[in-house]
Scaffold this motif. Structure first.
Motif, mmCIF file in Angstrom:
data_model
loop_
_atom_site.group_PDB
_atom_site.id
_atom_site.type_symbol
_atom_site.label_atom_id
_atom_site.label_comp_id
_atom_site.label_asym_id
_atom_site.label_seq_id
_atom_site.Cartn_x
_atom_site.Cartn_y
_atom_site.Cartn_z
ATOM 1 N N SER A 103 0.832 -1.211 0.000
ATOM 2 C CA SER A 103 0.000 0.000 0.000
ATOM 3 C C SER A 103 0.862 1.254 0.000
ATOM 4 C CB SER A 103 -0.909 0.046 1.225
ATOM 5 O OG SER A 103 -1.930 -0.905 1.106
ATOM 6 N N LEU A 106 2.564 1.652 -3.455
ATOM 7 C CA LEU A 106 1.680 2.008 -4.564
ATOM 8 C C LEU A 106 1.056 3.395 -4.407
ATOM 9 C CD1 LEU A 106 0.041 -1.499 -5.080
ATOM 10 C CD2 LEU A 106 1.619 -0.369 -6.646
ATOM 11 N N LYS A 146 -6.560 -2.703 -1.548
ATOM 12 C CA LYS A 146 -7.432 -2.655 -2.726
ATOM 13 C C LYS A 146 -8.018 -1.275 -2.980
ATOM 14 C CE LYS A 146 -8.418 -7.389 -3.586
ATOM 15 N NZ LYS A 146 -9.350 -8.476 -3.814
ATOM 16 N N PHE A 151 -3.116 -0.344 -7.366
ATOM 17 C CA PHE A 151 -3.296 -1.783 -7.140
ATOM 18 C C PHE A 151 -4.416 -2.310 -8.029
ATOM 19 C CE2 PHE A 151 -5.034 -5.529 -4.995
ATOM 20 C CZ PHE A 151 -3.871 -6.284 -4.848
ATOM 21 N N LYS A 156 -2.029 -8.605 -11.762
ATOM 22 C CA LYS A 156 -1.605 -9.308 -10.552
ATOM 23 C C LYS A 156 -1.584 -10.817 -10.767
ATOM 24 C CE LYS A 156 -5.056 -7.054 -8.656
ATOM 25 N NZ LYS A 156 -5.373 -5.774 -9.285
#
Ligand SMILES: Nc1ncnc2c1ncn2[C@@H]1O[C@H](COP(=O)(O)OP(=O)(O)O)[C@@H](O)[C@H]1O
Ligand SMILES: [Zn+2]
Lengths: 240, 436
Positions: A103, A106, A146, A151, A156
């Motif tokens: 987190s 990103l 999320k 993300f 992924k």
């Protein structure tokens, strides 16, 4: 610039390739050995892929997690700068901390993360693990992860190494949000091939901006996924 | 992988031996093969192709290459498993990819060489279009260059089709014309497919990249998007593209500190070239048939650009005299050294700066010629007195010259015409030039 430059160049977009590697105790031995080998393999081909693309600068990062999280380099490195350092195994499998760390990563650089301010394309994230989370609240941490735009748009993949309980697979399906991008891998050789195919194909597809066909706008992630699936067909000991 | 080293392929009574894998692309594999005498590149498609695709390829092979700049398919091969491939010549080693130029890993020898390449590119597409083809998938990946000569090679010619026909490929984002990105509906049904006019738009993008090292539609608006994805590219290159140097709409200017090369190079290109870009990238967005600068227009503009370049004695770089600008370049834009005095040759509508090494092209002396890149004369220094310069022509026969005092003299073929101001030159067919 890191490579030899003779003249001025155009501005390139930035494509981040992130490896997230479980290096808990159970990964010790063959599994982590295969991961180490695989990433070296990938790094041997990346210069060629970078060479062929005028549009995108590929940046590579690697995060290991067990009881603790650790970045192989503090910031994303270009293909020519990235040198793989073998990782070794120890400790539990703290998914929560890994998700938190992702987190943080990103976010834009101005907000403490590693994503570019301008011209960043959707990243590629490859998660490799052989076990169940040892942290009980990982789902909450995944929910926060999320929420990150970077993300959500990322391509992924999750590789389940030598495990196939429904429970463990569920954890990984929740991570990728797509059962088709969770792969079970049973042997070191298969793992090596799979990582290579995913990293190389995805970088190639994503850095060459789509050649659109008449059948409508093609989503870059879908295209990469289709090509990867195609190439993995011949690799034994892989299931998905 | 279809073939391995030393595999053999029988074909038209010959045997081809696979020597190596040259590369792998989205559509197929390319092998180095030999028929014993010569070596070729063999492209093999990964999947069975559509019969229309095969038919088109076969047709293109039969019609032949538009010009030597194309690495054109030479022979079609049908394999037993239903796959197809084709033979083409090998790309010579002296060529580097346009991508490696764009990323600063190779550089043209100088500006004139770069302009030579750009003109070659326009000449090649002019020929292609004249033959009734359209290229359809013009992007940075198809072009190669010889950095020393500016010679051009165009690879990936397998999507070329008769204009208005389409085999399903739309192109590559950032190089496609906006109507193709959007998939505009046509009045008679169907959607807009690539054709000559979208080729022209993409060609302008390639020229812009070559001359200014930037994308004409990527500027400030990039800041509206956290992530460059399909949506943002659709908006920037399809739905609502704004030229970065739009005269009125300044909302998408290049970003300082980011689009550095573009900001550096745009000011150095001549006004008439800027106007041509503006026309293609502003008016040409909507009027696809009339406002996209054509190949011939580009060739003329780029030749004019090349004609007025001179080399700086200080830093060795080339720049324009600025004959078409509001103000001439009185100093070198790179090192600020004062611009040297330089004679020009006026002939017809052409004005050529007579700097050392400058070439006079066939088109300068013959307005019916289309040999824009074919030199018929060159500026040389006298080996004994290097400050004395002359123009040596070839294939022009005897040339009559008249100096300021009115003295007439005949210069035999192959001998230099002295470069002195106010000299009048009479070429073949009574074409008159003057040195100023
Ligand atoms: N004529 C040729 N000579 C030498 N190398 C070639 C030739 N044609 C293609 N190649 C190489 O083969 C690779 C793939 O070819 P390409 O035509 O780009 O495939 P695709 O169109 O399927 O993407 C590239 O790396 C290219 O450099
Ligand atoms: Zn200078």
């Amino acid at each position: 610039m890191e490579d030899k430059v003779l003249g001025d160049g155009i501005v390139k977009q930035e494509l981040n390739l992130l490896f997230v590697i479980d290096n808990s105790g159970s990964m010790d031995g063959e599994k982590l050995g295969a991961v180490n080998n695989a990433i070296r393999d990938v790094m041997a081909i990346m210069p060629e892929i970078q060479e062929d693309t005028g549009d995108v600068n590929i940046k590579i990062s690697a995060l290991t997690f067990s009881d603790d999280v650790k970045w192989v380099y503090p910031e994303p490195k270009s293909v020519s700068e990235f040198r793989w350092k073998d990782v070794s195994a120890d400790g539990g499998t703290d998914f929560s901390r890994a998700y938190d760390e992702m987190s943080k990563y990103l976010c834009k650089r101005s907000k403490g993360g590693q994503m570019p301010e301008l011209g960043g394309v959707a990243p590629i994230i490859i998660l490799m693990t052989d076990g169940m989370p040892t942290s009980y609240d990982w789902e909450n941490h995944l929910i926060s992860l999320k929420k990150k735009g970077w993300f959500r748009v990322a391509l992924k993949y999750a590789l389940a190494i030598g495990i196939d309980t429904d429970e463990a697979m569920d954890v990984l399906k929740k991570f990728t949000g797509n059962p088709e991008t969770v792969l079970k891998v049973y042997t070191a050789e298969a793992l090596r091939k799979v990582i290579k195919v995913i990293a190389v194909t995805a970088s190639k597809v994503k850095s060459s901006s789509t050649h659109t066909g008449a059948d409508g706008a093609v989503n870059n992630n879908d295209l990469a996924q289709a090509e990867i699936a195609d190439r993995l067909e011949n690799v034994a000991d892989v299931e998905w | 992988m279809k073939f391995s080293k030393n595999d053999t392929i029988s074909f038209e009574g010959r045997t081809l031996t696979v020597l190596d894998l040259l590369g792998e692309g989205g559509q197929g594999e390319v092998y180095l093969v030999s028929d014993g005498a010569d070596r070729y590149a063999l492209k093999v498609y990964k999947y069975e192709v559509h019969p229309d695709f095969r038919y088109n390829l076969k047709n293109n092979i039969e019609k032949g290459s538009p010009s030597p700049s194309f690495l054109w398919p030479k022979r079609l091969i049908d394999f037993e498993d239903g796959r197809i491939g084709y033979l083409m010549d090998l790309r010579p080693k002296n060529y580097v990819s346009f991508v490696s130029y764009l990323t600063g890993k190779s550089a043209f020898r100088d500006l004139s060489t770069k302009l030579h390449w750009c003109i070659e590119l326009c000449l090649a597409f002019k020929r292609l279009h004249e033959m009734g083809y359209s290229y359809q998938d013009l992007n940075d990946g198809s072009f190669f260059l010889d950095p020393d000569t500016g010679d051009l090679l165009i690879c990936d010619n397998d999507n070329v089709t008769a204009d208005k026909k389409n085999l399903g490929i739309l192109g590559k984002m950032r190089y496609m014309a906006p109507e193709i990105v959007r998939g505009d509906k046509l009045p008679g049904g169907g959607v807009q497919m690539p054709d000559v006019h979208s080729d022209r738009f993409s060609l302008a993008i390639i020229l812009f990249l070559a001359l200014c090292l930037g994308n004409p539609f990527e500027g400030e608006r990039l800041k509206n998007y956290d992530i460059v994805d399909e949506t943002s590219e659709y908006e920037m290159f399809g739905k609502d593209p704004v030229f970065v140097y739009h005269k009125e709409d300044k909302s998408n200017r290049p970003i300082r500190g980011y689009h550095t090369s573009l900001i550096k190079y745009w000011p150095m290109i001549p006004l008439y070239v800027k106007e041509a870009f503006h026309r293609s990238f502003v008016d040409g967005l909507t009027d696809r048939e009339n406002e996209r600068t054509t190949e011939l227009e580009w060739i003329r503009l780029l030749s004019r650009y090349r004609d007025e370049t001179i080399r700086c004695d200080g830093c060795g770089k080339e720049y324009i005299l600025g004959l078409g600008e509001k103000k001439r370049n009185d100093v070198c834009p790179f090192c600020r050294k004062k611009t040297k005095g330089c004679c020009v040759l006026r002939v017809g509508r052409n004005v050529v700066a007579l700097d050392l090494g400058k070439e006079i092209m066939a088109t300068h002396l013959d307005k019916y010629s289309s040999a824009y890149n074919e030199p018929v004369g060159i500026v040389l220094a006298n080996p004994n007195r290097p400050t004395l310069w002359g123009l040596r022509f070839s294939g022009q026969g005897e040339i009559e010259i008249k100096d300021e005092a009115g003295t007439v003299r005949v210069v035999p073929e192959g001998k230099p015409v002295p470069i002195v101001r106010n000299l009048k030159i009479k070429f073949k067919n009574n074409v008159i030039g003057e040195i100023k």
